[in-house]
Design an enzyme around this catalytic site. Sequence first.
Site, PDB file in Angstrom:
ATOM      1  N   LYS A   1      91.937  -4.281  46.188  1.00 56.57           N
ATOM      2  CA  LYS A   1      91.671  -2.839  46.340  1.00 56.57           C
ATOM      3  C   LYS A   1      92.903  -2.114  46.897  1.00 56.57           C
ATOM      4  O   LYS A   1      93.164  -0.970  46.517  1.00 56.57           O
ATOM      5  CB  LYS A   1      90.459  -2.603  47.244  1.00 56.57           C
ATOM      6  CG  LYS A   1      89.123  -2.955  46.600  1.00 56.57           C
ATOM      7  CD  LYS A   1      88.822  -2.102  45.385  1.00 56.57           C
ATOM      8  CE  LYS A   1      87.424  -2.331  44.851  1.00 56.57           C
ATOM      9  NZ  LYS A   1      87.230  -1.745  43.510  1.00 56.57           N
TER      10      LYS A   1
ATOM     11  N   TYR B   1      85.428 -10.029  52.647  1.00 59.45           N
ATOM     12  CA  TYR B   1      85.930  -9.250  51.508  1.00 59.45           C
ATOM     13  C   TYR B   1      87.231  -9.848  50.949  1.00 59.45           C
ATOM     14  O   TYR B   1      87.520  -9.745  49.760  1.00 59.45           O
ATOM     15  CB  TYR B   1      86.113  -7.789  51.930  1.00 59.45           C
ATOM     16  CG  TYR B   1      86.065  -6.788  50.794  1.00 59.45           C
ATOM     17  CD1 TYR B   1      85.051  -6.834  49.840  1.00 59.45           C
ATOM     18  CD2 TYR B   1      87.036  -5.805  50.669  1.00 59.45           C
ATOM     19  CE1 TYR B   1      85.012  -5.920  48.800  1.00 59.45           C
ATOM     20  CE2 TYR B   1      86.997  -4.881  49.646  1.00 59.45           C
ATOM     21  CZ  TYR B   1      85.984  -4.939  48.713  1.00 59.45           C
ATOM     22  OH  TYR B   1      85.941  -4.026  47.693  1.00 59.45           O
TER      23      TYR B   1
HETATM   24  N1  LIG Z   1      78.973  -1.262  45.894  1.00 57.47           N
HETATM   25  C1  LIG Z   1      79.832  -0.925  46.837  1.00 57.47           C
HETATM   26  O1  LIG Z   1      79.564  -0.990  48.037  1.00 57.47           O
HETATM   27  C2  LIG Z   1      81.180  -0.385  46.445  1.00 57.47           C
HETATM   28  C3  LIG Z   1      81.906   0.389  47.372  1.00 57.47           C
HETATM   29  C4  LIG Z   1      83.156   0.872  47.019  1.00 57.47           C
HETATM   30  C5  LIG Z   1      83.675   0.592  45.751  1.00 57.47           C
HETATM   31  N2  LIG Z   1      82.932  -0.152  44.871  1.00 57.47           N
HETATM   32  C6  LIG Z   1      83.510  -0.407  43.541  1.00 57.47           C
HETATM   33  O2  LIG Z   1      82.742   0.249  42.569  1.00 57.47           O
HETATM   34  C7  LIG Z   1      82.992  -0.365  41.315  1.00 57.47           C
HETATM   35  C8  LIG Z   1      81.666  -0.608  40.601  1.00 57.47           C
HETATM   36  O3  LIG Z   1      80.937  -1.591  41.286  1.00 57.47           O
HETATM   37  P1  LIG Z   1      79.392  -1.481  41.650  1.00 57.47           P
HETATM   38  O4  LIG Z   1      79.289  -1.662  43.117  1.00 57.47           O
HETATM   39  O5  LIG Z   1      78.773  -0.300  41.004  1.00 57.47           O
HETATM   40  O6  LIG Z   1      78.811  -2.855  41.044  1.00 57.47           O
HETATM   41  P2  LIG Z   1      78.329  -3.303  39.583  1.00 57.47           P
HETATM   42  O7  LIG Z   1      78.129  -4.776  39.689  1.00 57.47           O
HETATM   43  O8  LIG Z   1      77.187  -2.481  39.149  1.00 57.47           O
HETATM   44  O9  LIG Z   1      79.596  -2.986  38.664  1.00 57.47           O
HETATM   45  C9  LIG Z   1      80.703  -3.855  38.523  1.00 57.47           C
HETATM   46  C10 LIG Z   1      81.082  -3.787  37.062  1.00 57.47           C
HETATM   47  O10 LIG Z   1      82.309  -4.476  36.797  1.00 57.47           O
HETATM   48  C11 LIG Z   1      82.200  -4.928  35.447  1.00 57.47           C
HETATM   49  N3  LIG Z   1      83.212  -5.917  35.113  1.00 57.47           N
HETATM   50  C12 LIG Z   1      83.530  -7.063  35.789  1.00 57.47           C
HETATM   51  N4  LIG Z   1      84.494  -7.724  35.102  1.00 57.47           N
HETATM   52  C13 LIG Z   1      84.791  -6.978  33.992  1.00 57.47           C
HETATM   53  C14 LIG Z   1      85.704  -7.119  32.912  1.00 57.47           C
HETATM   54  N5  LIG Z   1      86.506  -8.195  32.802  1.00 57.47           N
HETATM   55  N6  LIG Z   1      85.750  -6.150  31.959  1.00 57.47           N
HETATM   56  C15 LIG Z   1      84.936  -5.081  32.037  1.00 57.47           C
HETATM   57  N7  LIG Z   1      84.045  -4.888  33.029  1.00 57.47           N
HETATM   58  C16 LIG Z   1      83.984  -5.833  33.994  1.00 57.47           C
HETATM   59  C17 LIG Z   1      80.785  -5.488  35.398  1.00 57.47           C
HETATM   60  O11 LIG Z   1      80.347  -5.634  34.058  1.00 57.47           O
HETATM   61  C18 LIG Z   1      80.022  -4.404  36.147  1.00 57.47           C
HETATM   62  O12 LIG Z   1      79.530  -3.428  35.244  1.00 57.47           O
HETATM   63  C19 LIG Z   1      83.811  -1.620  41.608  1.00 57.47           C
HETATM   64  O13 LIG Z   1      85.181  -1.337  41.427  1.00 57.47           O
HETATM   65  C20 LIG Z   1      83.519  -1.839  43.082  1.00 57.47           C
HETATM   66  O14 LIG Z   1      84.527  -2.599  43.741  1.00 57.47           O
HETATM   67  C21 LIG Z   1      81.713  -0.631  45.188  1.00 57.47           C
END
Ligand SMILES: NC(=O)c1ccc[n+]([C@@H]2O[C@H](COP(=O)([O-])OP(=O)(O)OC[C@H]3O[C@@H](n4cnc5c(N)ncnc54)[C@H](O)[C@@H]3O)[C@@H](O)[C@H]2O)c1
Length: 260
Positions: A162, A155
Amino acid sequence: MLLEGKRLVITGVLTDDSIAWHAARVAQEEGAALVLTGFGRGMRLTRRSAQRLPDPPEVIELDINDPEHLAALTADLDSRWGGVDGALHAIAYAPEDALGGRFLETPAESAATAFVTSAFSYKSLAVALRPLMRAAGGGSLVALDFDNTQAWPAYDWMGVAKAALQAVTRYLARDLGGDRIRVNAVSAGPLSTVAAKSIPGFTRFDEVWAKRAPLAWDTSDPTPVAQMIAVLLSDWAPMTTGEVVHVDGGFHAIAAGAED
Ligand SMILES: NC(=O)c1ccc[n+]([C@@H]2O[C@H](COP(=O)([O-])OP(=O)(O)OC[C@H]3O[C@@H](n4cnc5c(N)ncnc54)[C@H](O)[C@@H]3O)[C@@H](O)[C@H]2O)c1
């Protein structure tokens, strides 16, 4: 309904696996009016995913690092609604060399990119929406966090970003409380999305969660996370700000599972 009459901006919808897509679905089921934002080459996918929501919302282009996009978003929402009641920040990105176990070799620019897009950007979104939330008499912002109290395999600099996002949450809560704007984060357990799959060795996270979380955690079900986002965006968390709410099956509270 929990979000009846709320006008919400949901960033970060890419596919219908995205946490933000489920947040959008639950928000619509609870009566909210939505605008989605999409990014770069993913716009096409975002538009397609929007069509799968119960009431397909409009998609506005937003690179969170582009001041012109942010200004255009503010102007669009002002003419559309005249005010905004809340938003979800679901945006994260780290270059390949900032992930995957090469922590000691990552160049400063890659670590900085992860920080700017994944943490600083919460401030950018908040500033863009602030006048509209003030016009609404207050608002609620929610971001998505992943456990950064411990070092994880692979990570790397995203974990560092984060940790910064949590700090940004507290400082935004400090500075926006006077406008009755609440600022929180949801720390979610691992969910199988495009972003997660781009982290090498992500399956290790699932294995650890399966052993340690007291509530059976399902990496293919973002609904519990979406439900907490809806609560924080609603009027039912009126005195909660600067908080990181865990929706992780209780993982964070347990040092070792029975089989660890
Ligand atoms: N999937 C997991 O296990 C998990 C767990 C905890 C937190 N998260 C967090 O949840 C959030 C959403 O991620 P996800 O897992 O749904 O994946 P995802 O890939 O569906 O979403 C990530 C999003 O970030 C957007 N993005 C990246 N760069 C960008 C920019 N410059 N401007 C605008 N948008 C941008 C992408 O277009 C995408 O829609 C993130 O912050 C991720 O770190 C994810």
